[in-house]
Design a protein around this motif. Structure first.
Motif, PDB file in Angstrom:
ATOM      1  N   ARG A 304       1.314  -1.126  -0.103  1.00  0.00           N
ATOM      2  CA  ARG A 304       0.094   0.212   0.079  1.00  0.00           C
ATOM      3  C   ARG A 304       1.028   1.201   0.013  1.00  0.00           C
ATOM      4  NH1 ARG A 304      -2.737  -2.847   4.722  1.00  0.00           N
ATOM      5  NH2 ARG A 304      -4.822  -3.918   3.142  1.00  0.00           N
ATOM      6  N   ALA A 305       1.616   1.457   0.965  1.00  0.00           N
ATOM      7  CA  ALA A 305       3.107   2.289   1.111  1.00  0.00           C
ATOM      8  C   ALA A 305       3.640   2.758   0.101  1.00  0.00           C
ATOM      9  CB  ALA A 305       3.865   2.545   2.279  1.00  0.00           C
ATOM     10  N   CYS A 328      -9.926   4.479   2.801  1.00  0.00           N
ATOM     11  CA  CYS A 328      -9.573   3.780   3.167  1.00  0.00           C
ATOM     12  C   CYS A 328     -10.423   2.598   3.542  1.00  0.00           C
ATOM     13  CB  CYS A 328      -9.395   4.254   4.912  1.00  0.00           C
ATOM     14  SG  CYS A 328      -9.076   3.094   6.532  1.00  0.00           S
ATOM     15  N   ASP A 329      -9.915   1.575   2.758  1.00  0.00           N
ATOM     16  CA  ASP A 329     -10.881   0.687   3.027  1.00  0.00           C
ATOM     17  C   ASP A 329     -10.522  -1.014   3.565  1.00  0.00           C
ATOM     18  OD1 ASP A 329      -8.379  -1.413   2.421  1.00  0.00           O
ATOM     19  OD2 ASP A 329      -8.170  -0.729   0.327  1.00  0.00           O
ATOM     20  N   PRO A 330     -12.079  -1.528   3.656  1.00  0.00           N
ATOM     21  CA  PRO A 330     -12.008  -2.226   4.612  1.00  0.00           C
ATOM     22  C   PRO A 330     -10.682  -3.312   5.208  1.00  0.00           C
ATOM     23  CG  PRO A 330     -14.208  -2.551   3.645  1.00  0.00           C
ATOM     24  CD  PRO A 330     -13.194  -1.300   3.655  1.00  0.00           C
ATOM     25  N   GLY A 331     -10.064  -3.683   4.204  1.00  0.00           N
ATOM     26  CA  GLY A 331      -8.339  -4.119   4.286  1.00  0.00           C
ATOM     27  C   GLY A 331      -7.504  -3.648   5.194  1.00  0.00           C
ATOM     28  N   GLU A 333      -8.466  -1.089   7.591  1.00  0.00           N
ATOM     29  CA  GLU A 333      -8.894  -0.325   8.877  1.00  0.00           C
ATOM     30  C   GLU A 333      -8.208  -1.987   9.307  1.00  0.00           C
ATOM     31  OE1 GLU A 333     -12.351   1.144  10.227  1.00  0.00           O
ATOM     32  OE2 GLU A 333     -12.641   1.506   8.529  1.00  0.00           O
ATOM     33  N   ARG A 334      -8.965  -3.581   8.591  1.00  0.00           N
ATOM     34  CA  ARG A 334      -8.574  -4.362   9.740  1.00  0.00           C
ATOM     35  C   ARG A 334      -6.781  -4.191   9.371  1.00  0.00           C
ATOM     36  NH1 ARG A 334      -6.363  -9.697   8.585  1.00  0.00           N
ATOM     37  NH2 ARG A 334      -7.767 -10.746  10.671  1.00  0.00           N
ATOM     38  N   ASP A 335      -6.147  -3.604   8.955  1.00  0.00           N
ATOM     39  CA  ASP A 335      -4.095  -4.120   9.407  1.00  0.00           C
ATOM     40  C   ASP A 335      -4.128  -2.732  10.484  1.00  0.00           C
ATOM     41  OD1 ASP A 335      -4.317  -5.723   7.542  1.00  0.00           O
ATOM     42  OD2 ASP A 335      -2.915  -4.511   5.499  1.00  0.00           O
ATOM     43  N   GLY A 336      -5.265  -2.011  11.251  1.00  0.00           N
ATOM     44  CA  GLY A 336      -5.100  -0.799  11.932  1.00  0.00           C
ATOM     45  C   GLY A 336      -4.733   0.818  11.603  1.00  0.00           C
ATOM     46  N   SER A 349      -3.634  12.802   3.829  1.00  0.00           N
ATOM     47  CA  SER A 349      -2.859  12.018   4.634  1.00  0.00           C
ATOM     48  C   SER A 349      -2.279  11.779   5.684  1.00  0.00           C
ATOM     49  CB  SER A 349      -1.539  13.853   4.857  1.00  0.00           C
ATOM     50  OG  SER A 349      -2.091  14.158   5.941  1.00  0.00           O
ATOM     51  N   TRP A 350      -3.013  11.725   6.741  1.00  0.00           N
ATOM     52  CA  TRP A 350      -3.214  10.480   7.517  1.00  0.00           C
ATOM     53  C   TRP A 350      -3.190   9.119   6.858  1.00  0.00           C
ATOM     54  CZ3 TRP A 350      -3.148  10.231  12.778  1.00  0.00           C
ATOM     55  CH2 TRP A 350      -4.183   9.401  13.790  1.00  0.00           C
ATOM     56  N   TRP A 351      -4.149   9.078   5.784  1.00  0.00           N
ATOM     57  CA  TRP A 351      -3.710   7.506   6.231  1.00  0.00           C
ATOM     58  C   TRP A 351      -2.565   7.412   5.162  1.00  0.00           C
ATOM     59  CZ3 TRP A 351      -9.024   7.905   2.776  1.00  0.00           C
ATOM     60  CH2 TRP A 351      -9.709   8.461   3.471  1.00  0.00           C
TER      61      TRP A 351
END
Lengths: 557, 450
Positions: A304-305, A328-331, A333-336, A349-351
């Motif tokens: 992702r990064a 910000c997809d559910p994946g 979110e599941r990864d924290g 920028s937060w994500w």
């Protein structure tokens, strides 16, 4: 020897005598035949109001006083011991060797310098003894000495006033301090801080299991922590066994214990915790997984990064371009990844910050054209993303304890922006420094002070190992010397001075000798500053000598 | 270092400090930092140069060999005595880490020591105990007679006041307050009977001293009456009791008894002070004679009295005892060697023995509030809100005095014991036991509790 006479218990309300008396009955006919209680009553009411029957022919008050005098001396001469109360249970023995006599005397001196016992006011050239107590305690604890028992009350009083001293004081004070704390409510804190002081049964699987299932929460946390430090896998299995039945707050604390000795084998358990009911548990699990560069989560975050940062070479000079995530997809979110930013920050920028922070730093060299971390940090960043990106890399370097990236992000200590507010704040620098080895850390801070002076250095000095390495110590002393020559007052540097007293290597004492003289005052100097500086340097050298003496008295470890 | 054995401990040095501020300031100077050219001699002299805020260092000398306790000289302007430099120097010396080596004294120190060593002998001759009286024995006798007459008048007046008081009842004493007692005390001062005045003043404080005050007031009124009567009939009393009455009334005595030479262990030293006066009590125990004696000294309020003898030291010296009052009070005479640490401990007794000793002492001095004893093998034991010292064997105990239970020394005693028996020296009396010094069961130095 006193023989125990027959006890004629005369009830004696209102007497202050707390020793029981031998109730020797007075001979009949003797003056003391008048009971003491009657004498007291008549004396209180007055002979005019209550004329005594026994004051025949004489003036009643004088007769009363005569009788009372005889009775008072008789009562005192006949005092008997009180019955002994139940003796306190003896304190557990302290197997440690006693302090050497010189060290015991030093401890008494350090403890006598408590606030309120001195004359107060300006410190002058005398060392601040109380500030040396933490160091003394650390040394004494490292050497494994037991305290002189009579020093325990002063030690406990010192720890009562200063919570930061408590762990070291209680470790040094040993079992007798806990015994004392049970007798004096002022020292109750000692019982709270050391839960029973009992040994944890980490060696016995049966008892471990029993304590884990039956123990109080604090005992269980302590058990898990102790076990994790010795046998990481056993601790994880213990936790996994009861995981489903633990309360959410407890799960969070237990999960945090895994930070110690984190290993790839923890990954399956942590992966499972990513789908926990509690959001805080999920976030902690994700954070732990991202600290394992080989984990699947780290791989997902890396992908992702990496998608967000690239080198754009079209304009000629290579530039980093940043394309933060659009959602910000559910994946994620599941990864924290926390979906909602704090107020005032843009979502994207937060994500981005969270993705870069959690991605293993090792991916960037491959992703950004085989560049080293130093080269990557030096690249210009398009569209004002530089601060955001560098800050995320800083957090990643600290989380992943990566000295290579830390070094790159810190830059050379003499760089002009190192002193001012740059991409990396002083607090972040201090954290980055903590990932480096002690020598490298000291050298970087020494270089920083040589270029930027002392005014920004306090926070950075705080992360350096004690005693300061030679180059760092020299840099601090030189900077203090420069500050003095500049004509300011020493109290502008009292923070650094105080640190120097506690952290400078006593071997530097001789180099300071020249500074303790009062210099000729330059014309533009603040009036009297020279004298104050001499005094401050005297205090510094005296404190250093004191620390050397302390160390010597306690002997080699 | 070979002389380690005779060096004092830091606590012993700090016990010389005139107040808490000096103690703290002295401790800070007890490090090598500010000192140079420090040294000591076999004769018990210590010297050194201490860097202060001025350009010239202060010259500090201490003579520990003096017969009347340590003597100090310092070029600093402080009016504290000893000053922080003297204390710091002694601490440095006590540390024994080689910063105060043995050697010849520098000129400035040597001169002062020589001057001192010559002076005291002449002074002692000049102020010998009998010199004022031998000047004009007839005049002195007349003065003494006049004073005795005044005291007799004072005692008679006091008797009258006590009689009036008991006629109306002591319960009203609470209402009349402190003023009446204060006025009576002033009358006793006029009558040149300071002992009576002090007792009257204490009477005034009893009504506000908490539960049980009526009994205490009756007791003290009765004992005051006993003292008045003793004075008025002193001619008919046996010599010893008459001497006790004279000293209790407040007539100055002089140590008349034969000198006792012994190794005197310093058991305890403590100061009490009121608005006028600081009183220092030093208890000594003779290692060979087994006697316990009290050195009393006075200083103006806020100033430490001399001498200062730190607990745990022993001095080879002569003491001579004052007449009366159970022969407890003594004066320090010639001292044959400087005070030095000694491993002597007084022998201990049980609590019934201690109370019996107090009871016996009342025969010589019925006004005695407490008697010095050493309890052996006692365990500090909590009983409700207070503490007692319980015999390790048997079911007997003596409670601590209420004031001792409120001092920080109590917790040093409890910590030292840890539930095991300890040896405790203190004052045992009708108020209970006031612990002053303790020793652990095994080896270990004396721990001051006051």
């Amino acid at each position: 020897m006193l023989t125990t006479p027959k006890r004629r218990t005369t009830d004696r309300e209102g007497t202050d005598m707390r020793v029981t008396e031998r109730a020797t009955p007075a001979a009949p006919g003797s003056p003391s035949a008048v009971p003491w209680e009657e004498l007291v009553t008549v004396a209180l009411l007055g002979t005019d109001r209550r004329a005594p029957s026994w004051a025949s022919g004489r003036e009643a008050p004088a007769a009363l006083l005569d009788l009372a005098a005889v009775e008072t001396v008789r009562r005192r001469a006949g005092l008997r011991p009180a019955p002994a109360g139940p003796r306190p249970e003896p304190a557990a023995p302290d197997p440690r060797p006693p302090l050497p006599p010189a060290a015991a005397r030093r401890l008494a001196l350090l403890l006598s310098d408590r606030p309120g016992t001195g004359s107060g006011g300006r410190r002058g050239s005398a060392p601040d003894l109380m500030e040396l107590l933490p160091q003394w305690l650390a040394l004494a604890n490292a050497r494994g000495f037991a305290p002189p028992p009579e020093a325990l009350p002063a030690l406990l009083d010192a720890a009562r006033g200063r919570t930061d001293l408590r762990p070291a004081v209680l470790a040094f004070a040993g079992p007798r301090a806990l015994w004392l704390a049970r007798l004096n409510p002022d020292w109750r804190f000692a019982l709270r801080s050391a839960p029973g002081g009992a040994e944890l049964p980490t060696e016995d699987p049966g008892r471990v299991q029993h304590l884990w299932e039956q123990g109080l929460f604090a005992e269980r946390v302590a058990l898990l922590g102790a076990l994790r430090a010795r046998q990481p896998a056993a601790a994880r299995e213990l936790l996994a066994g009861t995981w489903a039945n633990e309360r959410a707050e407890d799960r969070l604390m237990f999960l945090d214990s895994l930070r110690t000795g984190l290993e790839p084998a923890d990954e399956p358990f942590l992966e499972q915790a990513l789908s926990d009911r509690s959001r805080n548990v999920r976030a902690t699990a994700a954070e732990l997984l991202s600290s394992l560069p080989g984990s699947a989560l780290a791989g997902r975050m890396a992908a992702r990064a990496a998608a967000c940062v690239a080198v754009d070479r079209t304009p000629g000079e290579p530039t980093l371009v940043v394309e933060p995530p659009h959602e910000c997809d559910p994946g994620m979110e599941r990864d924290g990844v926390a979906a909602t930013p704090p107020t005032g920050r843009g979502e994207r920028s937060w994500w981005l910050g969270q993705l870069v922070e959690a991605a293993p730093l090792a991916i960037w060299t491959g992703r950004l054209g085989g560049r080293t971390p130093t080269e990557i940090v030096a690249l210009p960043v398009a569209d004002d993303w530089r601060d955001e990106l560098h800050a995320a890399w800083c957090r990643a370097a600290v989380r992943q304890r990566d000295p290579c990236w830390s070094r790159a992000l810190l830059g050379p200590p003499s760089a002009p922006e190192a002193g001012g507010p740059g991409a990396v704040s002083l607090a972040e620098r201090a954290k980055l420094l903590s990932t480096l080895g002690a020598a490298e850390r000291a050298e970087w801070v020494a270089g920083f002070i040589a270029t930027h002076g002392l005014s920004e250095a306090f926070q950075l000095l705080g992360v350096c190992a004690v005693p300061w390495a030679a180059p760092l110590g020299r840099a601090v002393v030189d900077a203090l010397n420069i500050a003095r020559d500049a004509g300011s007052y020493p109290w502008s540097f009292s923070g650094v001075m105080g640190l120097a007293e506690r952290c400078l290597d006593p071997a530097e004492t001789d180099r300071l000798a020249a500074l303790t003289a009062i210099p000729d005052e330059p014309e533009d100097a603040s009036p009297g500053a020279g004298g104050y500086w001499a005094e401050a340097f005297q205090r510094l050298t005296t404190t250093l000598r004191l620390r050397a003496a302390m160390r010597e008295e306690l002997g080699e470890p | 270092m070979t002389e380690q054995g005779v060096r004092w401990t830091a606590e012993q040095v700090l016990a010389l400090a005139p107040d808490a501020a000096s103690r703290s300031a002295g401790s800070k100077l007890g490090a090598a930092g500010p000192w140079s050219e420090a040294g000591s001699s076999d004769e018990g002299t210590v010297w050194g140069l201490c860097k202060g805020s001025g350009s010239r260092p202060y010259q500090t000398v201490v003579d520990l060999a003096d017969t009347a306790g340590p003597a100090y000289q310092c070029s600093c302007p402080s009016r504290k005595f000893p000053c922080k430099h003297a204390l710091g120097l002694l601490l440095l010396w006590a540390g024994g880490d080689g910063t105060v080596p043995r050697g010849p004294a520098p000129d400035w120190a040597e001169q002062w020591i020589k001057r001192r060593r010559h002076r005291p002998r002449e002074q002692r001759q000049a102020t010998g105990p009998d010199s004022p009286r031998t000047a004009d024995p007839e005049a002195a006798r007349r003065r003494a007679e006049r004073r005795a007459e005044r005291i007799t008048a004072g005692a008679a007046e006091l008797e009258q006041r006590l009689t009036d008081l008991l006629r109306g009842g002591l319960a009203t004493a609470d209402r009349d307050g402190y003023g009446m007692w204060e006025e009576t005390a002033a009358r006793m001062v006029d009558a040149q009977a300071p002992g009576l005045a002090a007792r009257v003043r204490e009477l005034g404080a009893i009504p506000s001293s908490g539960p049980g005050w009526p009994v205490r007031l009756v007791e003290e009124c009765a004992l005051l009456h006993l003292l008045d009567q003793g004075w008025l009939r002193r001619e008919r009393l046996p010599d010893g009791l008459a001497a006790t009455v004279r000293s209790r009334v407040g007539l100055p005595g002089s140590p008349g008894g034969p000198s006792v030479r012994d190794r005197w262990l310093v058991l305890a030293q403590y100061d009490t002070s009121d608005s006028r006066l600081t009183t220092r009590r030093i208890w000594l125990h003779g290692a060979d004679s087994g006697r316990t004696v009290l050195l009393l000294s006075y200083g103006a309020a806020g100033r430490a009295p001399e001498p200062a003898l730190p607990v745990g030291l022993a001095l080879e010296a002569e003491v001579s005892v004052y007449p009366g009052a159970g022969h407890l009070r003594a004066a320090l005479g010639e001292q044959f060697a400087p005070a030095a640490p000694a491993g002597i401990r007084p022998p201990g007794m049980t609590t019934p023995q201690a109370l019996a000793r107090y009871g016996r002492a009342l025969r010589d001095d019925p006004w005695l509030d407490s008697f010095p004893v050493t309890l052996g093998r006692v365990v500090p034991t909590p009983v409700g809100d207070s503490w007692q010292l319980a015999d390790a064997e048997g079911g007997t105990a003596v409670p601590l005095t209420p004031s001792a239970g409120a001092r920080p020394g109590l917790w040093r005693l409890v910590a030292l014991s840890g539930g095991a028996p300890v040896t405790v020296f203190g004052e045992c009396g009708h108020r209970g036991f006031n612990p002053l010094t303790a020793w652990p069961e095994g080896a270990g130095e004396a721990v001051p509790l006051c």
